[in-house]
Design a protein around this motif. Structure first.
Motif, PDB file in Angstrom:
ATOM      1  N   PRO A 146       0.834  -1.211   0.000  1.00 29.90           N
ATOM      2  CA  PRO A 146       0.000   0.000   0.000  1.00 29.90           C
ATOM      3  C   PRO A 146       0.864   1.255   0.000  1.00 29.90           C
ATOM      4  CG  PRO A 146      -0.836  -1.606   1.569  1.00 29.90           C
ATOM      5  CD  PRO A 146       0.494  -2.124   1.097  1.00 29.90           C
ATOM      6  N   PRO A 147       0.405   2.323  -0.625  1.00 26.51           N
ATOM      7  CA  PRO A 147       1.164   3.576  -0.615  1.00 26.51           C
ATOM      8  C   PRO A 147       1.392   4.053   0.813  1.00 26.51           C
ATOM      9  CG  PRO A 147      -0.635   3.674  -2.202  1.00 26.51           C
ATOM     10  CD  PRO A 147      -0.852   2.436  -1.396  1.00 26.51           C
ATOM     11  N   LEU A 148       2.532   4.681   1.056  1.00 24.42           N
ATOM     12  CA  LEU A 148       2.859   5.137   2.410  1.00 24.42           C
ATOM     13  C   LEU A 148       1.875   6.182   2.922  1.00 24.42           C
ATOM     14  CD1 LEU A 148       6.744   5.235   2.280  1.00 24.42           C
ATOM     15  CD2 LEU A 148       5.345   3.891   3.847  1.00 24.42           C
ATOM     16  N   ASP A 149       1.250   6.943   2.007  1.00 20.77           N
ATOM     17  CA  ASP A 149       0.262   7.912   2.475  1.00 20.77           C
ATOM     18  C   ASP A 149      -1.099   7.266   2.722  1.00 20.77           C
ATOM     19  OD1 ASP A 149      -0.491   7.456  -0.134  1.00 20.77           O
ATOM     20  OD2 ASP A 149      -0.449   9.558  -0.761  1.00 20.77           O
ATOM     21  N   GLN A 150      -1.189   5.960   2.490  1.00 20.88           N
ATOM     22  CA  GLN A 150      -2.388   5.186   2.831  1.00 20.88           C
ATOM     23  C   GLN A 150      -1.997   3.989   3.694  1.00 20.88           C
ATOM     24  OE1 GLN A 150      -5.268   4.527  -0.439  1.00 20.88           O
ATOM     25  NE2 GLN A 150      -3.915   5.771  -1.710  1.00 20.88           N
ATOM     26  N   ALA A 151      -1.098   4.244   4.626  1.00 19.87           N
ATOM     27  CA  ALA A 151      -0.535   3.167   5.440  1.00 19.87           C
ATOM     28  C   ALA A 151      -1.519   2.609   6.463  1.00 19.87           C
ATOM     29  CB  ALA A 151       0.732   3.653   6.151  1.00 19.87           C
ATOM     30  N   GLN A 152      -2.728   3.163   6.493  1.00 20.10           N
ATOM     31  CA  GLN A 152      -3.779   2.586   7.335  1.00 20.10           C
ATOM     32  C   GLN A 152      -4.433   1.393   6.657  1.00 20.10           C
ATOM     33  OE1 GLN A 152      -4.060   5.276   5.536  1.00 20.10           O
ATOM     34  NE2 GLN A 152      -6.123   5.455   4.668  1.00 20.10           N
ATOM     35  N   LEU A 153      -4.123   1.156   5.374  1.00 24.82           N
ATOM     36  CA  LEU A 153      -4.681   0.040   4.625  1.00 24.82           C
ATOM     37  C   LEU A 153      -3.758  -1.169   4.703  1.00 24.82           C
ATOM     38  CD1 LEU A 153      -5.817   1.841   1.344  1.00 24.82           C
ATOM     39  CD2 LEU A 153      -7.193   1.348   3.381  1.00 24.82           C
ATOM     40  N   ALA A 154      -4.351  -2.354   4.638  1.00 22.92           N
ATOM     41  CA  ALA A 154      -3.582  -3.579   4.474  1.00 22.92           C
ATOM     42  C   ALA A 154      -3.612  -3.966   3.004  1.00 22.92           C
ATOM     43  CB  ALA A 154      -4.167  -4.689   5.336  1.00 22.92           C
ATOM     44  N   GLY A 155      -2.713  -4.868   2.606  1.00 26.56           N
ATOM     45  CA  GLY A 155      -2.659  -5.306   1.220  1.00 26.56           C
ATOM     46  C   GLY A 155      -2.695  -6.817   1.113  1.00 26.56           C
ATOM     47  N   TRP A 156      -3.577  -7.328   0.261  1.00 24.76           N
ATOM     48  CA  TRP A 156      -3.655  -8.773   0.019  1.00 24.76           C
ATOM     49  C   TRP A 156      -2.852  -9.116  -1.225  1.00 24.76           C
ATOM     50  CZ3 TRP A 156      -7.298 -10.842  -3.959  1.00 24.76           C
ATOM     51  CH2 TRP A 156      -7.169 -12.229  -4.095  1.00 24.76           C
TER      52      TRP A 156
END
Length: 225
Positions: free
Chosen positions: A107-117
């Protein structure tokens, strides 16, 4: 640095779908924290115990007298949400794959509240190891989605909601920290006849000189019975 991967030496190995070739990356991954941000962090990310609580990827005990059929699992469906009650995680999941240079997207660092599958692998609920990754912190937002991942212990729960509406509940079997130079690629991305989940972030003591974390924290979990 691009918008879909962190800089620094946050090595994440990956296993291409349908391939037996496993590549250990040295210069890509996640968990980057800006030098100016380090002074404002409330605490360093918690780490797993030095000694493992249970064997990595250990299957639930079975009776030697009764044959145990392999789980059939659900049909494939992308995950949309991850909930980890013990550490207060309640996060949306984005799909990630590989970059053009073969490195794993994050995930982009400015969206680091997201997880990535990791989409080339199994989806949660399918037979196989589903892999979900996330940042430990970010210069943009501070402590990130998996900042407290190292607090998890065997028996804790991880719940994943899928796009088809099904929820798959997992039980943590072990939580371990590995140097990025010795990442357990096959245990994370390799095949299994179980319905497994691997949750990965960065760990160890932040290296100011290198601008990165030296380790990866890996949570090993299987579908709750």
């Amino acid at each position: 640095m691009t918008t879909n991967r962190a800089g620094g030496r946050h090595g994440l190995p990956w296993r291409a779908a349908g391939s037996v070739v496993v590549v250990l990356l040295a210069l890509a991954g996640f968990g980057l924290i800006g030098a100016s941000f380090t002074e404002s962090l409330p605490a360093r990310p918690p780490q797993p115990p030095a000694l493992a609580d249970s064997p990595v990827g250990a299957a639930a005990p079975t009776s030697p007298d009764v044959a145990q059929p392999a789980p059939s699992g659900f049909a494939r469906s992308a995950p949309s949400h991850i909930v980890i009650p013990r550490i207060g995680v309640n996060a949306s999941i984005m799909k990630i794959g590989t970059n053009t240079d073969g490195t794993v997207e994050v995930p982009p660092l400015d969206q680091a509240q997201l997880a990535g599958w990791y989409e080339p692998g199994a989806s949660p609920g399918e037979v196989g190891n589903a892999v979900i990754v996330g940042h430990v912190d970010s210069a943009s937002i501070g402590p990130a989605v998996f900042f407290s991942l190292g607090e998890l212990r065997p028996g804790d729960t991880v719940d994943v909601v899928r796009e088809d509406g099904k929820q798959v509940d997992f039980t943590v079997e072990s939580v371990k920290s590995y140097p990025k130079t010795d990442f357990p690629t096959e245990l994370v991305y390799g095949p299994t006849d179980q319905i497994g989940l691997r949750v990965v972030t960065c760990g160890g003591v932040f290296d100011e000189a290198a601008g990165s974390y030296p380790d990866n924290i890996v949570v090993f979990a299987t579908q709750a019975r």
